[in-house]
Design a protein around this motif. Structure first.
Motif, PDB file in Angstrom:
ATOM      1  N   GLY A   3     -18.222  46.097  -7.430  1.00 44.55           N
ATOM      2  CA  GLY A   3     -19.495  45.380  -7.483  1.00 44.55           C
ATOM      3  C   GLY A   3     -20.683  46.245  -7.083  1.00 44.55           C
ATOM      4  O   GLY A   3     -21.797  46.060  -7.578  1.00 44.55           O
ATOM      5  N   VAL A   4     -20.425  47.238  -6.214  1.00 46.49           N
ATOM      6  CA  VAL A   4     -21.534  48.091  -5.763  1.00 46.49           C
ATOM      7  C   VAL A   4     -22.175  48.829  -6.947  1.00 46.49           C
ATOM      8  O   VAL A   4     -23.392  49.055  -6.966  1.00 46.49           O
ATOM      9  CB  VAL A   4     -21.055  49.068  -4.650  1.00 46.49           C
ATOM     10  CG1 VAL A   4     -19.964  50.003  -5.135  1.00 46.49           C
ATOM     11  CG2 VAL A   4     -22.200  49.854  -4.070  1.00 46.49           C
ATOM     12  N   VAL A   5     -21.384  49.155  -7.951  1.00 41.79           N
ATOM     13  CA  VAL A   5     -21.940  49.844  -9.124  1.00 41.79           C
ATOM     14  C   VAL A   5     -22.893  48.887  -9.869  1.00 41.79           C
ATOM     15  O   VAL A   5     -23.968  49.292 -10.327  1.00 41.79           O
ATOM     16  CB  VAL A   5     -20.808  50.345 -10.055  1.00 41.79           C
ATOM     17  CG1 VAL A   5     -21.368  51.073 -11.268  1.00 41.79           C
ATOM     18  CG2 VAL A   5     -19.838  51.249  -9.293  1.00 41.79           C
ATOM     19  N   ASP A  84     -23.776  62.997   4.342  1.00 46.47           N
ATOM     20  CA  ASP A  84     -22.858  63.968   4.964  1.00 46.47           C
ATOM     21  C   ASP A  84     -22.079  64.795   3.938  1.00 46.47           C
ATOM     22  O   ASP A  84     -21.849  65.974   4.140  1.00 46.47           O
ATOM     23  CB  ASP A  84     -21.827  63.243   5.842  1.00 46.47           C
ATOM     24  CG  ASP A  84     -22.465  62.734   7.124  1.00 46.47           C
ATOM     25  OD1 ASP A  84     -23.677  62.998   7.302  1.00 46.47           O
ATOM     26  OD2 ASP A  84     -21.763  62.088   7.917  1.00 46.47           O
ATOM     27  N   TYR A  85     -21.668  64.154   2.852  1.00 49.92           N
ATOM     28  CA  TYR A  85     -20.919  64.896   1.829  1.00 49.92           C
ATOM     29  C   TYR A  85     -21.789  66.018   1.263  1.00 49.92           C
ATOM     30  O   TYR A  85     -21.297  67.096   0.946  1.00 49.92           O
ATOM     31  CB  TYR A  85     -20.527  63.986   0.649  1.00 49.92           C
ATOM     32  CG  TYR A  85     -19.453  62.981   0.975  1.00 49.92           C
ATOM     33  CD1 TYR A  85     -18.158  63.388   1.271  1.00 49.92           C
ATOM     34  CD2 TYR A  85     -19.730  61.618   0.959  1.00 49.92           C
ATOM     35  CE1 TYR A  85     -17.169  62.460   1.551  1.00 49.92           C
ATOM     36  CE2 TYR A  85     -18.747  60.684   1.244  1.00 49.92           C
ATOM     37  CZ  TYR A  85     -17.464  61.110   1.540  1.00 49.92           C
ATOM     38  OH  TYR A  85     -16.496  60.198   1.824  1.00 49.92           O
ATOM     39  N   PHE A  86     -23.080  65.721   1.119  1.00 49.75           N
ATOM     40  CA  PHE A  86     -23.975  66.677   0.482  1.00 49.75           C
ATOM     41  C   PHE A  86     -24.309  67.821   1.434  1.00 49.75           C
ATOM     42  O   PHE A  86     -24.323  68.979   1.032  1.00 49.75           O
ATOM     43  CB  PHE A  86     -25.246  65.961   0.002  1.00 49.75           C
ATOM     44  CG  PHE A  86     -24.973  65.003  -1.123  1.00 49.75           C
ATOM     45  CD1 PHE A  86     -25.164  65.379  -2.436  1.00 49.75           C
ATOM     46  CD2 PHE A  86     -24.461  63.731  -0.873  1.00 49.75           C
ATOM     47  CE1 PHE A  86     -24.866  64.512  -3.480  1.00 49.75           C
ATOM     48  CE2 PHE A  86     -24.160  62.851  -1.894  1.00 49.75           C
ATOM     49  CZ  PHE A  86     -24.363  63.245  -3.206  1.00 49.75           C
ATOM     50  N   ALA A 114     -10.371  50.767  -6.561  1.00 46.59           N
ATOM     51  CA  ALA A 114     -11.450  51.451  -7.305  1.00 46.59           C
ATOM     52  C   ALA A 114     -10.882  52.108  -8.558  1.00 46.59           C
ATOM     53  O   ALA A 114      -9.765  52.628  -8.547  1.00 46.59           O
ATOM     54  CB  ALA A 114     -12.105  52.498  -6.420  1.00 46.59           C
ATOM     55  N   GLU A 115     -11.676  52.067  -9.630  1.00 43.37           N
ATOM     56  CA  GLU A 115     -11.256  52.688 -10.895  1.00 43.37           C
ATOM     57  C   GLU A 115     -12.020  53.992 -11.032  1.00 43.37           C
ATOM     58  O   GLU A 115     -13.162  54.007 -11.479  1.00 43.37           O
ATOM     59  CB  GLU A 115     -11.583  51.765 -12.063  1.00 43.37           C
ATOM     60  CG  GLU A 115     -10.813  50.461 -11.978  1.00 43.37           C
ATOM     61  CD  GLU A 115     -11.215  49.482 -13.061  1.00 43.37           C
ATOM     62  OE1 GLU A 115     -10.314  48.902 -13.679  1.00 43.37           O
ATOM     63  OE2 GLU A 115     -12.426  49.293 -13.293  1.00 43.37           O
ATOM     64  N   LEU A 116     -11.377  55.066 -10.629  1.00 46.90           N
ATOM     65  CA  LEU A 116     -12.083  56.344 -10.569  1.00 46.90           C
ATOM     66  C   LEU A 116     -11.663  57.252 -11.706  1.00 46.90           C
ATOM     67  O   LEU A 116     -10.533  57.164 -12.187  1.00 46.90           O
ATOM     68  CB  LEU A 116     -11.802  56.988  -9.212  1.00 46.90           C
ATOM     69  CG  LEU A 116     -12.388  56.164  -8.051  1.00 46.90           C
ATOM     70  CD1 LEU A 116     -11.757  56.565  -6.723  1.00 46.90           C
ATOM     71  CD2 LEU A 116     -13.906  56.332  -7.999  1.00 46.90           C
ATOM     72  N   PRO A 117     -12.569  58.127 -12.129  1.00 46.71           N
ATOM     73  CA  PRO A 117     -12.214  59.067 -13.195  1.00 46.71           C
ATOM     74  C   PRO A 117     -11.371  60.198 -12.629  1.00 46.71           C
ATOM     75  O   PRO A 117     -11.224  60.320 -11.413  1.00 46.71           O
ATOM     76  CB  PRO A 117     -13.580  59.605 -13.626  1.00 46.71           C
ATOM     77  CG  PRO A 117     -14.422  59.520 -12.389  1.00 46.71           C
ATOM     78  CD  PRO A 117     -13.937  58.318 -11.633  1.00 46.71           C
ATOM     79  N   PRO A 136     -10.356  56.345 -18.822  1.00 50.93           N
ATOM     80  CA  PRO A 136     -10.246  55.350 -19.905  1.00 50.93           C
ATOM     81  C   PRO A 136     -11.529  54.549 -20.061  1.00 50.93           C
ATOM     82  O   PRO A 136     -11.747  53.917 -21.092  1.00 50.93           O
ATOM     83  CB  PRO A 136      -9.080  54.456 -19.452  1.00 50.93           C
ATOM     84  CG  PRO A 136      -8.878  54.722 -17.999  1.00 50.93           C
ATOM     85  CD  PRO A 136      -9.400  56.107 -17.729  1.00 50.93           C
ATOM     86  N   ARG A 137     -12.406  54.563 -19.054  1.00 54.10           N
ATOM     87  CA  ARG A 137     -13.671  53.811 -19.157  1.00 54.10           C
ATOM     88  C   ARG A 137     -14.749  54.559 -19.940  1.00 54.10           C
ATOM     89  O   ARG A 137     -15.780  53.999 -20.251  1.00 54.10           O
ATOM     90  CB  ARG A 137     -14.166  53.419 -17.759  1.00 54.10           C
ATOM     91  CG  ARG A 137     -13.320  52.294 -17.157  1.00 54.10           C
ATOM     92  CD  ARG A 137     -13.526  52.153 -15.686  1.00 54.10           C
ATOM     93  NE  ARG A 137     -13.088  53.342 -14.957  1.00 54.10           N
ATOM     94  CZ  ARG A 137     -11.798  53.687 -14.766  1.00 54.10           C
ATOM     95  NH1 ARG A 137     -10.840  52.929 -15.251  1.00 54.10           N
ATOM     96  NH2 ARG A 137     -11.473  54.785 -14.119  1.00 54.10           N
ATOM     97  N   GLY A 138     -14.529  55.818 -20.228  1.00 52.82           N
ATOM     98  CA  GLY A 138     -15.456  56.564 -21.093  1.00 52.82           C
ATOM     99  C   GLY A 138     -16.872  56.626 -20.569  1.00 52.82           C
ATOM    100  O   GLY A 138     -17.825  56.402 -21.308  1.00 52.82           O
ATOM    101  N   GLY A 145     -25.059  62.486 -15.900  1.00 57.54           N
ATOM    102  CA  GLY A 145     -26.247  62.187 -15.089  1.00 57.54           C
ATOM    103  C   GLY A 145     -26.008  62.511 -13.619  1.00 57.54           C
ATOM    104  O   GLY A 145     -26.884  63.065 -12.943  1.00 57.54           O
ATOM    105  N   LEU A 146     -24.805  62.199 -13.131  1.00 55.56           N
ATOM    106  CA  LEU A 146     -24.462  62.495 -11.733  1.00 55.56           C
ATOM    107  C   LEU A 146     -24.473  64.008 -11.490  1.00 55.56           C
ATOM    108  O   LEU A 146     -24.970  64.491 -10.463  1.00 55.56           O
ATOM    109  CB  LEU A 146     -23.077  61.923 -11.398  1.00 55.56           C
ATOM    110  CG  LEU A 146     -22.991  60.407 -11.169  1.00 55.56           C
ATOM    111  CD1 LEU A 146     -21.587  59.884 -11.449  1.00 55.56           C
ATOM    112  CD2 LEU A 146     -23.396  60.064  -9.740  1.00 55.56           C
ATOM    113  N   ILE A 147     -23.929  64.757 -12.445  1.00 58.49           N
ATOM    114  CA  ILE A 147     -23.856  66.218 -12.279  1.00 58.49           C
ATOM    115  C   ILE A 147     -25.265  66.825 -12.371  1.00 58.49           C
ATOM    116  O   ILE A 147     -25.649  67.665 -11.545  1.00 58.49           O
ATOM    117  CB  ILE A 147     -22.910  66.843 -13.339  1.00 58.49           C
ATOM    118  CG1 ILE A 147     -21.472  66.377 -13.077  1.00 58.49           C
ATOM    119  CG2 ILE A 147     -23.003  68.366 -13.312  1.00 58.49           C
ATOM    120  CD1 ILE A 147     -20.486  66.733 -14.186  1.00 58.49           C
TER     121      ILE A 147
END
Ligand code: HEM
Length: 181
Positions: A3-5, A84-86, A114-117, A136-138, A145-147
């Motif tokens: 849901g957060v997405v 912190d990750y960054f 979670a459905e992660l790539p 599979p979610r393509g 965009g994230l990269i």
């Protein structure tokens, strides 16, 4: 899809367009839950595809461009919420090399459903990082965009090439080349 997405997506539409458009796309997408998403709930990824589709119809912007913009928006939100990750990664390559084993591993601990790539990393030379995305979610345009936004975040001189390996966005190779400073 968590849901957060969805809630981040509505925030982006509200900030980039208007709160009325958020209401309108929720109506038009005819979602099973009328757009009531909780951050920790899990929903069909097809609902996001429908929402982006109606947003495209309403704005005249292409679906891939909207997904790319959403990826950039999400990265800025992740950088705010999970700085912190960054800071501990300190560079684009180290951030991206750690998606599977650090970032998304922690996401999975928090949300086991979670459905992660999948990202496979190779470093053929110190200045080149190859990331093979598959899901599979393509959502390859979201990944792009994230990269792209990760590169902007660190302000490094890195070029990004995208090699599509499937027409439906389920498999893409990203090649990042860092220029000598
Ligand atoms: C602190 C940083 C990050 C956090 C907290 C995070 C978290 C998440 C979460 C919660 C999801 C949704 C999972 C679901 O819906 O079930 C997701 C999906 C995704 N993440 Fe990350 N992520 C981060 C960084 C990144 C980065 C840097 C990339 C770069 C490529 C990335 C690529 C993706 C993609 C493409 C998806 C969509 C799902 C798919 O393609 O199948 N994430 N991430």
């Amino acid at each position: 899809m968590k849901g957060v997405v969805f809630t981040e997506f509505f925030d982006m539409v509200e900030a980039s367009f208007s709160p009325e458009l958020v209401e309108r796309i929720i109506d038009l997408a005819e979602l099973p839950n009328q757009g009531a998403y909780t951050a920790v709930g899990t929903y069909d990824a097809g609902e996001m595809v429908r929402l982006v589709g109606v947003l495209s119809q309403e704005t005249g912007l292409a679906v891939p461009d909207l997904l790319f913009a959403f990826g950039r928006y999400l990265l800025s939100r992740f950088a705010e919420e999970h700085g912190d990750y960054f800071s501990s990664a300190g560079s684009v390559f180290r951030l991206l090399e750690g998606i599977e084993d650090k970032i998304h591993r922690d996401v999975r601990k928090l949300y086991p459903d979670a459905e992660l790539p999948k990202f496979e990393c190779h470093k053929p030379s110190p200045e080149r990082l190859v990331l093979d995305y598959s899901s599979p979610r393509g959502m390859a345009k979201l990944a792009e965009g994230l990269i792209a936004a990760s590169i902007e975040h660190y302000g490094e001189q890195i070029s990004l090439q995208v090699e599509e390996q499937a027409a439906d966005g389920t498999k893409v190779r990203f090649v990042l080349d860092r220029w000598a400073a």
